[in-house]
Design a protein around this motif. Structure first.
Motif, PDB file in Angstrom:
ATOM      1  N   ALA A 189       3.603  -8.357 -11.974  1.00  0.00           N
ATOM      2  CA  ALA A 189       3.592  -6.948 -12.377  1.00  0.00           C
ATOM      3  C   ALA A 189       3.870  -6.035 -11.185  1.00  0.00           C
ATOM      4  O   ALA A 189       4.572  -5.029 -11.310  1.00  0.00           O
ATOM      5  CB  ALA A 189       2.241  -6.599 -13.008  1.00  0.00           C
ATOM      6  N   THR A 190       3.334  -6.397 -10.009  1.00  0.00           N
ATOM      7  CA  THR A 190       3.573  -5.593  -8.807  1.00  0.00           C
ATOM      8  C   THR A 190       5.048  -5.619  -8.414  1.00  0.00           C
ATOM      9  O   THR A 190       5.631  -4.578  -8.082  1.00  0.00           O
ATOM     10  CB  THR A 190       2.711  -6.114  -7.642  1.00  0.00           C
ATOM     11  N   LYS A 191       5.661  -6.793  -8.454  1.00  0.00           N
ATOM     12  CA  LYS A 191       7.081  -6.897  -8.109  1.00  0.00           C
ATOM     13  C   LYS A 191       7.941  -6.089  -9.084  1.00  0.00           C
ATOM     14  O   LYS A 191       8.880  -5.412  -8.673  1.00  0.00           O
ATOM     15  CB  LYS A 191       7.514  -8.366  -8.117  1.00  0.00           C
ATOM     16  N   VAL A 192       7.617  -6.176 -10.372  1.00  0.00           N
ATOM     17  CA  VAL A 192       8.396  -5.429 -11.371  1.00  0.00           C
ATOM     18  C   VAL A 192       8.226  -3.927 -11.156  1.00  0.00           C
ATOM     19  O   VAL A 192       9.184  -3.157 -11.288  1.00  0.00           O
ATOM     20  CB  VAL A 192       7.966  -5.840 -12.792  1.00  0.00           C
ATOM     21  N   SER A 193       6.994  -3.503 -10.801  1.00  0.00           N
ATOM     22  CA  SER A 193       6.755  -2.068 -10.600  1.00  0.00           C
ATOM     23  C   SER A 193       7.529  -1.517  -9.408  1.00  0.00           C
ATOM     24  O   SER A 193       7.745  -0.311  -9.313  1.00  0.00           O
ATOM     25  CB  SER A 193       5.259  -1.811 -10.393  1.00  0.00           C
ATOM     26  N   GLN A 194       7.929  -2.391  -8.485  1.00  0.00           N
ATOM     27  CA  GLN A 194       8.666  -1.949  -7.298  1.00  0.00           C
ATOM     28  C   GLN A 194      10.174  -2.007  -7.482  1.00  0.00           C
ATOM     29  O   GLN A 194      10.912  -1.612  -6.575  1.00  0.00           O
ATOM     30  CB  GLN A 194       8.254  -2.811  -6.094  1.00  0.00           C
ATOM     31  N   LEU A 195      10.643  -2.501  -8.618  1.00  0.00           N
ATOM     32  CA  LEU A 195      12.082  -2.581  -8.856  1.00  0.00           C
ATOM     33  C   LEU A 195      12.628  -1.220  -9.264  1.00  0.00           C
ATOM     34  O   LEU A 195      11.973  -0.480 -10.016  1.00  0.00           O
ATOM     35  CB  LEU A 195      12.383  -3.607  -9.961  1.00  0.00           C
TER      36      LEU A 195
END
Length: 467
Positions: A189-195
């Motif tokens: 979820a953190t990686k997706v939020s940074q895209l």
């Protein structure tokens, strides 16, 4: 921590119950032994007088350390602590000190139990009246009882502390292993939020691992639902990208196609003006056609520029001396638009960056013309260069015009964004200038920001130095 706090409370309660139970049992046992000793003492203890007229006490069958005393009315206590009950000799009793005699004399003869401190230690006493009017006091030491309870407390604390430490360590390992799938969900979820999902082609490949997407567990069910949501989002983003690609391709194709008729219109307009005698009304109409064709031509060129930037065509990067570029561009604006006050805030040292000089010149021209179009004559427009943190060069264009409305500032870099009567009421803009600026700056790996309030508006372009 919550589990350990609960276990600590449980250990405390269990220890308290164990201590209270053991204390109750030991005290009852001591009281029972004291009653038995008091009875046996009353049958074996006697005070006799020797040939020299001295009184001495004899006692038989009493445990070593037992306190024995008789207290006649208005007399000192007679007796002592049993040191050897096997002999029955006078030296079987250790005499009382004056302080101990005073303590014994204060014990009431009511058959109740009393705790007192003597030179030999702590004792539990009971006093019973005898038929001759004296009181017989018997006492048993509390050392064994106190030692047993102290040992019990130490054992409870040691065992509880060891158990809590072990539980904390083992529980931490178990909880961390149990929470590993949740950590994987959080990482995804953190990686997706940074895209950057708001624009461009997005490759949303992040997924929760299969081990953390097991529908048979609570966390696994969440992981499976997150994967399904990401699949749906990925499909929506791909559909959006396909739609944007089609729109951009259409805009690019339409712009190319519009170039020819617009060029023809301008050509025929010029030919009519040179070959035909037009009335005043016809000349006015022809001028209007010419001005609108030029405006459409400028819009077509802007659309083509955006199309090229959208396609990601590589920039022609080279060492660019920014101070000279800014100086030349501002001087050009002074000649073209002399009704504004153009000022420079440039350092004496040259600023050299890796950039496409033509694109950067277009950025500066668009910002300067934007300031000129939307402010009144006499407005001061200041162009500056300075270093900022992170190895960036900041190009700033600032004016003291009326400012940009707050509700429009977040959309100002969108394509075809035009605020009604933005700053001075002038129209005729296409709404693409700042979009082109934004696209060129992003292509250079920089960023553009805006701060504006009445009397102070500044566009700040941060560009990497490239060295």
């Amino acid at each position: 921590m919550a589990t350990l706090a609960l276990l600590t409370a449980i250990c405390f309660i269990v220890g308290l119950v164990c201590y209270a139970s053991m204390s109750f049992v030991l005290n009852n046992r001591l009281n029972s032994d004291l009653v038995d000793s008091s009875y046996r003492t009353s049958t074996t203890f006697s005070v006799q007088t020797n040939l020299n007229g001295q009184s001495y006490a004899t006692v038989r069958g009493i445990a070593i350390g037992t306190l024995i005393a008789t207290v006649p009315q208005n007399a000192e206590a007679t007796g002592g602590f049993v040191s050897d009950s096997r002999t029955g000799q006078p030296d079987g009793l250790q005499p009382f000190s004056a302080k101990d005699k005073k303590t014994i004399t204060s014990i009431p003869s009511d058959g109740r139990f009393y705790d007192a401190h003597f030179d030999e230690g702590d004792y539990r006493l009971v006093s019973i009246p005898l038929s001759n009017g004296t009181s017989l006091i018997t006492g048993l030491p509390l050392n064994d009882l106190n030692d047993t309870l102290a040992t019990l407390i130490s054992t409870i604390i040691l065992v509880s502390a060891s158990g809590l430490i072990a539980m904390g360590m083992v529980g931490t390992v178990i909880i961390r292993r149990a929470m590993t799938p949740l950590n994987q969900l959080s990482a995804v979820a953190t990686k997706v939020s940074q895209l950057p999902l708001d624009e461009g082609e997005v490759n949303l490949a992040e997924r929760v691992p299969t081990s953390a997407a097991n529908p048979n567990t609570e966390v696994g069910a969440v992981g499976l639902a997150l994967n399904r949501m990401l699949d749906n989002v990925s499909q929506a983003l791909q559909a959006r990208q396909r739609s944007e690609t089609k729109v951009r391709q259409f805009v690019a194709d339409a712009s190319h196609e519009l170039r020819t008729p617009l060029t023809a219109i301008r050509g025929y307009t010029e030919m009519l003006r040179m070959t035909e005698n037009l009335s005043q009304s016809g000349e006015k109409s022809l001028s209007r056609v010419e001005s609108q064709s030029k405006r459409m031509g400028a819009m077509v060129e802007d659309l083509l520029t955006l199309a090229r930037l959208d396609e990601g065509k590589p920039l022609e990067l080279a060492d660019t001396e920014m101070t000279q570029l800014v100086l030349e561009t501002v001087n050009d604006m002074k000649v073209a638009l002399g009704d504004h006050r153009w000022q420079l805030d440039l350092p004496s040292d040259p600023f050299i960056i890796k950039a496409d000089a033509g694109a950067i010149r277009q950025v500066l021209l668009n910002l300067l013309s934007n300031a000129a179009k939307h402010t009144d004559a006499g407005t001061v427009v200041t162009t500056s260069l300075r270093n900022v943190e992170g190895g960036m060069l900041r190009l700033g264009v600032r004016d003291n015009g009326p400012g940009i409305p707050k509700d429009f500032q977040s959309d100002i870099f969108d394509r075809f964004s035009r605020v009604d009567v933005a700053r001075s009421g002038h129209d005729g803009t296409t709404g693409l200038g700042l979009s082109i600026v934004h696209a060129i700056v992003q292509a250079h790996g920089g960023k553009i920001t805006l701060k504006s309030e009445p009397g102070d508006t500044e566009f700040m372009v941060d560009l990497p130095r490239g060295h």
